[in-house]
Design an enzyme around this catalytic site. Structure first.
Site, PDB file in Angstrom:
ATOM      1  N   CYS A 107       5.177   1.453  -8.694  1.00 22.23           N
ATOM      2  CA  CYS A 107       5.817   2.729  -9.035  1.00 22.23           C
ATOM      3  C   CYS A 107       5.696   3.019 -10.529  1.00 22.23           C
ATOM      4  O   CYS A 107       4.626   3.358 -11.002  1.00 22.23           O
ATOM      5  CB  CYS A 107       7.263   2.761  -8.527  1.00 22.23           C
ATOM      6  SG  CYS A 107       7.909   4.444  -8.465  1.00 22.23           S
ATOM      7  N   HIS A 206       6.715   1.456  -2.983  1.00 23.26           N
ATOM      8  CA  HIS A 206       7.530   0.270  -3.238  1.00 23.26           C
ATOM      9  C   HIS A 206       7.356  -0.758  -2.111  1.00 23.26           C
ATOM     10  O   HIS A 206       8.193  -0.825  -1.210  1.00 23.26           O
ATOM     11  CB  HIS A 206       9.010   0.660  -3.365  1.00 23.26           C
ATOM     12  CG  HIS A 206       9.378   1.218  -4.701  1.00 23.26           C
ATOM     13  ND1 HIS A 206       9.766   0.426  -5.765  1.00 23.26           N
ATOM     14  CD2 HIS A 206       9.388   2.487  -5.170  1.00 23.26           C
ATOM     15  CE1 HIS A 206      10.024   1.186  -6.825  1.00 23.26           C
ATOM     16  NE2 HIS A 206       9.793   2.448  -6.483  1.00 23.26           N
ATOM     17  N   GLU A 208       7.947  -3.825  -2.096  1.00 26.65           N
ATOM     18  CA  GLU A 208       9.013  -4.853  -2.047  1.00 26.65           C
ATOM     19  C   GLU A 208      10.140  -4.458  -1.085  1.00 26.65           C
ATOM     20  O   GLU A 208      10.947  -5.302  -0.703  1.00 26.65           O
ATOM     21  CB  GLU A 208       9.563  -5.128  -3.462  1.00 26.65           C
ATOM     22  CG  GLU A 208      10.556  -4.110  -3.998  1.00 26.65           C
ATOM     23  CD  GLU A 208       9.897  -2.822  -4.523  1.00 26.65           C
ATOM     24  OE1 GLU A 208       8.678  -2.664  -4.360  1.00 26.65           O
ATOM     25  OE2 GLU A 208      10.631  -1.986  -5.083  1.00 26.65           O
TER      26      GLU A 208
END
Ligand code: MN
Length: 232
Positions: A107, A206, A208
């Site tokens: 990001c 993202h 994660e």
């Protein structure tokens, strides 16, 4: 030996409080690395100290970058910026690029990577399509089209997938030596990588926060490349 992955974090201008979402650490741990949180620091000796203890780097998400870094005046739509974080991440990223260390930018991290290497950003996207989902972080919000013949394509094994999206800035002019490897339907750059090999990858979403194969594989690729780095 597990490689040490340095993860950058946010710093509050008011209180100086450091913040990093736990998901970044968990993703690195799951992939077989040792996460070390790197606080933003100014002094060059401390930045190079951070650089030297890590085999790989994860540039985490966060606020906007100061457009002064690519010679633009600030747009009225620019969000809060953190000068100390900008400086720390850009210097650290340049050190990592110069030495060929693996980098995963997420990001804000793809934006730091592009700017540190000499590219520019859109300060506020106006494409007619939203890139800021008002939904849970693991919700898949928009499609991306992935360049098959790229490091990202070989990691993800798909040419199209759906990702989450929490940004209003994006890569404008690519940094020299980088290629765009994923685009959204409205033409926004969603991933970049260094064309000359090694693992230097930025993604605008993202991973994660996601559990799919491609997201896990991205962190594994960072850790595997960093382990090779440590045995050099
Ligand atoms: Mn997006």
């Amino acid at each position: 030996m597990k490689p040490v992955i340095g993860i950058t974090c946010d710093i509050s201008g008011e209180s100086g409080q450091l913040t990093l979402r736990r998901q970044y650490l968990d993703a690195v741990i799951k992939a077989g690395g040792i996460p070390v949180v790197l606080p933003p620091m100014q002094e060059i000796g401390l930045v190079s100290g951070c650089f030297s203890i890590c085999q790989g780097f994860l540039l985490s998400g966060g606020g906007d970058l100061d457009p002064g870094y690519w010679g633009e005046l600030p747009s009225p739509a620019l969000g809060p910026i953190s000068p100390v974080r900008d400086h720390f991440e850009i210097v650290l990223t340049r050190m990592a690029l110069a030495s060929g260390r693996p980098i995963l930018g997420i990001c804000r991290g793809i934006q730091v990577l592009n700017v540190a290497a000499g590219g520019t950003l859109f300060q506020d996207l106006q494409t007619g399509m939203s890139h800021q989902q008002n939904a849970p972080r693991n919700h898949l919000f928009h499609d991306i089209f992935i360049e098959k013949d790229s490091t990202l394509g070989r990691i993800c094994h798909v040419s199209r997938m759906r990702v989450n999206s929490f940004h209003h800035q994006a890569v404008k002019q690519l940094a020299p030596g980088f290629i765009a490897t994923a685009m959204s339907p409205d033409g926004v750059v969603e991933a970049i990588e260094l064309d000359s090999g090694g693992f230097v990858v930025g993604v605008q979403w993202h991973p994660e926060d996601l559990e799919d194969f491609a997201s896990r594989a991205l962190f594994e690729a960072l850790v595997i490349s960093s382990r090779l780095q440590s045995s050099r």
